[in-house]
Write a protein that holds these residues in place. Sequence first.
Motif, PDB file in Angstrom:
ATOM      1  N   GLN A  15      26.352  -5.641  25.391  1.00  0.00           N
ATOM      2  CA  GLN A  15      25.202  -5.425  24.534  1.00  0.00           C
ATOM      3  C   GLN A  15      24.265  -6.633  24.578  1.00  0.00           C
ATOM      4  O   GLN A  15      24.685  -7.738  24.937  1.00  0.00           O
ATOM      5  N   PRO A  16      22.995  -6.449  24.205  1.00  0.00           N
ATOM      6  CA  PRO A  16      22.032  -7.560  24.238  1.00  0.00           C
ATOM      7  C   PRO A  16      22.465  -8.777  23.412  1.00  0.00           C
ATOM      8  O   PRO A  16      22.122  -9.905  23.744  1.00  0.00           O
ATOM      9  N   ASP A  17      23.249  -8.555  22.361  1.00  0.00           N
ATOM     10  CA  ASP A  17      23.699  -9.683  21.531  1.00  0.00           C
ATOM     11  C   ASP A  17      24.945 -10.371  22.089  1.00  0.00           C
ATOM     12  O   ASP A  17      25.484 -11.287  21.478  1.00  0.00           O
ATOM     13  N   GLY A  18      25.421  -9.914  23.267  1.00  0.00           N
ATOM     14  CA  GLY A  18      26.581 -10.525  23.911  1.00  0.00           C
ATOM     15  C   GLY A  18      27.894  -9.847  23.587  1.00  0.00           C
ATOM     16  O   GLY A  18      28.916 -10.158  24.194  1.00  0.00           O
ATOM     17  N   SER A  19      27.883  -8.925  22.649  1.00  0.00           N
ATOM     18  CA  SER A  19      29.113  -8.201  22.333  1.00  0.00           C
ATOM     19  C   SER A  19      29.375  -7.144  23.413  1.00  0.00           C
ATOM     20  O   SER A  19      28.526  -6.885  24.267  1.00  0.00           O
ATOM     21  N   TRP A  20      30.560  -6.580  23.382  1.00  0.00           N
ATOM     22  CA  TRP A  20      30.955  -5.544  24.340  1.00  0.00           C
ATOM     23  C   TRP A  20      31.339  -4.285  23.581  1.00  0.00           C
ATOM     24  O   TRP A  20      32.143  -4.329  22.647  1.00  0.00           O
ATOM     25  N   ARG A  21      30.756  -3.142  23.977  1.00  0.00           N
ATOM     26  CA  ARG A  21      31.038  -1.856  23.326  1.00  0.00           C
ATOM     27  C   ARG A  21      31.796  -0.971  24.294  1.00  0.00           C
ATOM     28  O   ARG A  21      31.388  -0.790  25.449  1.00  0.00           O
ATOM     29  N   CYS A  22      32.892  -0.397  23.820  1.00  0.00           N
ATOM     30  CA  CYS A  22      33.697   0.508  24.640  1.00  0.00           C
ATOM     31  C   CYS A  22      32.978   1.853  24.760  1.00  0.00           C
ATOM     32  O   CYS A  22      32.522   2.408  23.765  1.00  0.00           O
ATOM     33  N   ILE A  23      32.885   2.366  25.988  1.00  0.00           N
ATOM     34  CA  ILE A  23      32.244   3.664  26.215  1.00  0.00           C
ATOM     35  C   ILE A  23      33.221   4.698  26.770  1.00  0.00           C
ATOM     36  O   ILE A  23      32.878   5.860  26.914  1.00  0.00           O
ATOM     37  N   GLU A  24      34.445   4.262  27.069  1.00  0.00           N
ATOM     38  CA  GLU A  24      35.474   5.152  27.615  1.00  0.00           C
ATOM     39  C   GLU A  24      36.835   4.619  27.182  1.00  0.00           C
ATOM     40  O   GLU A  24      37.082   3.418  27.272  1.00  0.00           O
ATOM     41  N   ALA A  25      37.709   5.493  26.698  1.00  0.00           N
ATOM     42  CA  ALA A  25      39.040   5.061  26.269  1.00  0.00           C
ATOM     43  C   ALA A  25      39.737   4.332  27.415  1.00  0.00           C
ATOM     44  O   ALA A  25      39.672   4.757  28.570  1.00  0.00           O
ATOM     45  N   PHE A  43      33.352  -5.442  20.408  1.00  0.00           N
ATOM     46  CA  PHE A  43      34.065  -6.713  20.364  1.00  0.00           C
ATOM     47  C   PHE A  43      33.091  -7.871  20.517  1.00  0.00           C
ATOM     48  O   PHE A  43      32.236  -7.849  21.392  1.00  0.00           O
ATOM     49  N   THR A  44      33.243  -8.866  19.656  1.00  0.00           N
ATOM     50  CA  THR A  44      32.417 -10.066  19.707  1.00  0.00           C
ATOM     51  C   THR A  44      33.304 -11.274  19.989  1.00  0.00           C
ATOM     52  O   THR A  44      34.510 -11.251  19.723  1.00  0.00           O
ATOM     53  N   PHE A  45      32.697 -12.328  20.522  1.00  0.00           N
ATOM     54  CA  PHE A  45      33.433 -13.543  20.863  1.00  0.00           C
ATOM     55  C   PHE A  45      34.092 -14.156  19.638  1.00  0.00           C
ATOM     56  O   PHE A  45      33.503 -14.202  18.564  1.00  0.00           O
ATOM     57  N   GLY A  46      35.316 -14.615  19.832  1.00  0.00           N
ATOM     58  CA  GLY A  46      36.041 -15.294  18.770  1.00  0.00           C
ATOM     59  C   GLY A  46      36.791 -14.380  17.828  1.00  0.00           C
ATOM     60  O   GLY A  46      37.541 -14.840  16.984  1.00  0.00           O
ATOM     61  N   LYS A  47      36.599 -13.081  17.945  1.00  0.00           N
ATOM     62  CA  LYS A  47      37.289 -12.117  17.084  1.00  0.00           C
ATOM     63  C   LYS A  47      38.469 -11.537  17.847  1.00  0.00           C
ATOM     64  O   LYS A  47      38.306 -10.973  18.932  1.00  0.00           O
ATOM     65  N   VAL A  54      38.907  -9.830  23.098  1.00  0.00           N
ATOM     66  CA  VAL A  54      38.506  -8.852  24.117  1.00  0.00           C
ATOM     67  C   VAL A  54      37.178  -9.244  24.756  1.00  0.00           C
ATOM     68  O   VAL A  54      37.017  -9.124  25.976  1.00  0.00           O
ATOM     69  N   ALA A  55      36.232  -9.748  23.980  1.00  0.00           N
ATOM     70  CA  ALA A  55      34.936 -10.140  24.542  1.00  0.00           C
ATOM     71  C   ALA A  55      35.121 -11.242  25.585  1.00  0.00           C
ATOM     72  O   ALA A  55      34.537 -11.181  26.678  1.00  0.00           O
ATOM     73  N   GLU A  56      35.927 -12.228  25.274  1.00  0.00           N
ATOM     74  CA  GLU A  56      36.178 -13.317  26.223  1.00  0.00           C
ATOM     75  C   GLU A  56      36.894 -12.780  27.473  1.00  0.00           C
ATOM     76  O   GLU A  56      36.552 -13.156  28.594  1.00  0.00           O
ATOM     77  N   TYR A  57      37.850 -11.912  27.266  1.00  0.00           N
ATOM     78  CA  TYR A  57      38.588 -11.297  28.380  1.00  0.00           C
ATOM     79  C   TYR A  57      37.625 -10.552  29.312  1.00  0.00           C
ATOM     80  O   TYR A  57      37.686 -10.689  30.530  1.00  0.00           O
TER      81      TYR A  57
END
Length: 67
Positions: A15-25, A43-47, A54-57
């Motif tokens: 996502q534009p804010d750097g987070s990652w959104r799951c679109i497929e299981a 998923f956001t960094f540090g969470k 997950v974001a870092e991964y």
Amino acid sequence: MTSDNIHILQAFERQPDGSWRCIEAVSIVTPDGTLSVEPGMTFTFGKMFEHLDVAEYLEQLGAQFGS
């Protein structure tokens, strides 16, 4: 990079804010266990989700894959 890692990366949109959104299981297998991720989860960094940032991964996978 394995095809499993490519599949994991393709199951998310950055996502534009750097987070990652799951679109497929997808399942992420780590030494500490398996995480089941469902569409819509973000998923956001540090969470931590279970035992994984997950974001870092995903950033690390992206760096290996060249995306």
